[in-house]
Write a protein that holds these residues in place. Sequence first.
Motif, PDB file in Angstrom:
ATOM      1  N   SER A  40     -30.887   5.330   7.457  1.00 44.66           N
ATOM      2  CA  SER A  40     -29.985   5.141   6.359  1.00 44.66           C
ATOM      3  C   SER A  40     -28.843   5.415   6.164  1.00 44.66           C
ATOM      4  O   SER A  40     -27.834   4.813   5.898  1.00 44.66           O
ATOM      5  CB  SER A  40     -30.607   5.347   5.375  1.00 44.66           C
ATOM      6  N   THR A  41     -28.510   6.651   7.682  1.00 49.11           N
ATOM      7  CA  THR A  41     -27.503   7.125   7.775  1.00 49.11           C
ATOM      8  C   THR A  41     -26.673   6.478   8.649  1.00 49.11           C
ATOM      9  O   THR A  41     -25.168   6.418   8.073  1.00 49.11           O
ATOM     10  CB  THR A  41     -27.213   8.427   8.688  1.00 49.11           C
ATOM     11  N   VAL A  42     -27.075   5.212   8.690  1.00 53.92           N
ATOM     12  CA  VAL A  42     -25.573   3.975   9.111  1.00 53.92           C
ATOM     13  C   VAL A  42     -24.559   3.402   7.994  1.00 53.92           C
ATOM     14  O   VAL A  42     -23.603   3.142   8.023  1.00 53.92           O
ATOM     15  CB  VAL A  42     -26.395   2.793   9.843  1.00 53.92           C
ATOM     16  N   LEU A  43     -25.519   4.181   6.609  1.00 56.70           N
ATOM     17  CA  LEU A  43     -24.696   3.354   5.593  1.00 56.70           C
ATOM     18  C   LEU A  43     -23.804   4.280   5.560  1.00 56.70           C
ATOM     19  O   LEU A  43     -22.267   4.209   4.776  1.00 56.70           O
ATOM     20  CB  LEU A  43     -25.481   3.302   4.349  1.00 56.70           C
ATOM     21  N   LEU A  44     -23.518   5.722   6.178  1.00 58.52           N
ATOM     22  CA  LEU A  44     -22.366   6.293   5.378  1.00 58.52           C
ATOM     23  C   LEU A  44     -21.311   5.768   6.615  1.00 58.52           C
ATOM     24  O   LEU A  44     -19.926   6.300   5.910  1.00 58.52           O
ATOM     25  CB  LEU A  44     -22.711   7.847   6.730  1.00 58.52           C
ATOM     26  N   GLN A  45     -21.272   4.901   7.972  1.00 63.46           N
ATOM     27  CA  GLN A  45     -20.178   4.235   8.005  1.00 63.46           C
ATOM     28  C   GLN A  45     -18.723   3.563   6.698  1.00 63.46           C
ATOM     29  O   GLN A  45     -18.016   3.962   6.901  1.00 63.46           O
ATOM     30  CB  GLN A  45     -20.380   3.072   9.010  1.00 63.46           C
ATOM     31  N   VAL A  46     -19.298   3.369   5.725  1.00 65.04           N
ATOM     32  CA  VAL A  46     -18.685   2.637   4.177  1.00 65.04           C
ATOM     33  C   VAL A  46     -18.797   3.713   3.505  1.00 65.04           C
ATOM     34  O   VAL A  46     -18.209   3.276   2.145  1.00 65.04           O
ATOM     35  CB  VAL A  46     -19.409   1.215   3.998  1.00 65.04           C
ATOM     36  N   LEU A  47     -19.855   4.820   3.195  1.00 68.20           N
ATOM     37  CA  LEU A  47     -19.437   5.270   2.141  1.00 68.20           C
ATOM     38  C   LEU A  47     -18.744   6.422   2.489  1.00 68.20           C
ATOM     39  O   LEU A  47     -18.964   7.392   3.378  1.00 68.20           O
ATOM     40  CB  LEU A  47     -20.808   6.354   2.286  1.00 68.20           C
ATOM     41  N   PRO A  48     -18.213   6.854   1.088  1.00 72.00           N
ATOM     42  CA  PRO A  48     -17.236   8.954   1.337  1.00 72.00           C
ATOM     43  C   PRO A  48     -18.223  10.167   2.136  1.00 72.00           C
ATOM     44  O   PRO A  48     -19.907   9.871   2.211  1.00 72.00           O
ATOM     45  CB  PRO A  48     -17.053   9.366   0.267  1.00 72.00           C
ATOM     46  N   LEU A 100     -12.092  18.816  12.798  1.00 70.14           N
ATOM     47  CA  LEU A 100     -13.174  18.519  10.893  1.00 70.14           C
ATOM     48  C   LEU A 100     -12.744  17.396  11.423  1.00 70.14           C
ATOM     49  O   LEU A 100     -13.581  16.832   9.871  1.00 70.14           O
ATOM     50  CB  LEU A 100     -12.439  19.323  10.579  1.00 70.14           C
ATOM     51  N   THR A 101     -11.824  16.485  11.354  1.00 72.29           N
ATOM     52  CA  THR A 101     -11.634  15.612  10.689  1.00 72.29           C
ATOM     53  C   THR A 101     -12.887  14.204  11.817  1.00 72.29           C
ATOM     54  O   THR A 101     -13.181  13.197  11.279  1.00 72.29           O
ATOM     55  CB  THR A 101      -9.866  14.824  11.333  1.00 72.29           C
ATOM     56  N   VAL A 102     -12.915  14.576  12.874  1.00 67.90           N
ATOM     57  CA  VAL A 102     -13.392  14.236  13.701  1.00 67.90           C
ATOM     58  C   VAL A 102     -15.181  13.870  12.771  1.00 67.90           C
ATOM     59  O   VAL A 102     -15.901  13.095  13.211  1.00 67.90           O
ATOM     60  CB  VAL A 102     -13.835  13.943  15.185  1.00 67.90           C
ATOM     61  N   ALA A 103     -14.917  15.660  12.900  1.00 65.11           N
ATOM     62  CA  ALA A 103     -16.789  15.604  12.735  1.00 65.11           C
ATOM     63  C   ALA A 103     -17.168  14.676  11.374  1.00 65.11           C
ATOM     64  O   ALA A 103     -18.615  14.489  10.697  1.00 65.11           O
ATOM     65  CB  ALA A 103     -16.825  17.018  12.008  1.00 65.11           C
ATOM     66  N   SER A 104     -16.262  14.479   9.839  1.00 70.85           N
ATOM     67  CA  SER A 104     -16.573  14.046   8.915  1.00 70.85           C
ATOM     68  C   SER A 104     -16.358  12.467   8.938  1.00 70.85           C
ATOM     69  O   SER A 104     -16.516  11.332   8.319  1.00 70.85           O
ATOM     70  CB  SER A 104     -15.003  14.076   8.196  1.00 70.85           C
ATOM     71  N   GLY A 105     -16.014  12.116  10.433  1.00 70.24           N
ATOM     72  CA  GLY A 105     -15.787  10.461  10.545  1.00 70.24           C
ATOM     73  C   GLY A 105     -14.849   9.642  10.947  1.00 70.24           C
ATOM     74  O   GLY A 105     -14.632   8.565  10.157  1.00 70.24           O
ATOM     75  N   GLY A 106     -14.024  10.809  11.062  1.00 66.64           N
ATOM     76  CA  GLY A 106     -12.322  10.295  10.381  1.00 66.64           C
ATOM     77  C   GLY A 106     -11.708  10.175  12.362  1.00 66.64           C
ATOM     78  O   GLY A 106     -12.701  10.174  12.945  1.00 66.64           O
TER      79      GLY A 106
END
Length: 229
Positions: free
Chosen positions: A173-181, A116-122
């Motif tokens: 725009s999903t590239v912005l998710l790298q810096v957003l919650p 789940l952490t990986v799926a969430s970008g962690g």
Amino acid sequence: MTITTSTLGRAAGLAAAAAGLLFIAVQINHPPMEVASVSTTEWVVRNSMKVVMAALALAGMTGMYVRQVRQAGLMGLVGYLLFASGYLVMMAIAFVAAYILPSLAETAPAYVDDVLTVASGGSPTGDVGLFATANQISGVGYLAGGVIFGIALFRVRVLARWAAALLAVATASTVLLQVLPYAFHRLFAVPTGVALIGLGVSLWRDQRQAARTSRDSSALSPASGQAVR
């Protein structure tokens, strides 16, 4: 019922529109990405919907590509292959989430938490095998494929250009998710869903018109056995 290319095209359009609706629906009040959520019925239902959504999206984008395969050229092919690969892996990930993770939630909660952490970008604390690679492939295919495929559809001018442009912008725009919650992941999925609905409806209308034109031509053709006046 006679199966024709226009019939398949209309079916693909409906599939794309349905995929867009499901893509939006599964984001509403989505449960938190926690081990406790994995054991719930809602988790299984939502991720099962994601599996269906990805399958419908694959059918829809295939219909879009086939409709304009000649006009789309190499850009269309590359965009289609990347976007399709992103959704194909997305479907596999959703399948794992729906039918495998729940059975591991009690016996291997640490592993499930890492997934789940990986799926969430962690970054996970343990080994999740190839899941991290699969998640990256899905992300790259979705982002790059959506942008390229959207631009190709926009340039061809066959389907609704606003929907094609929205697809390119929404996926880029999903590239912005790298810096957003991670919570923003749900919001960023909505424009893509709207784009799929728009493109699907446009494809359905296009193929319905093609079917009407074909029927009218057959009715007026001497080969139909009818007198032409």
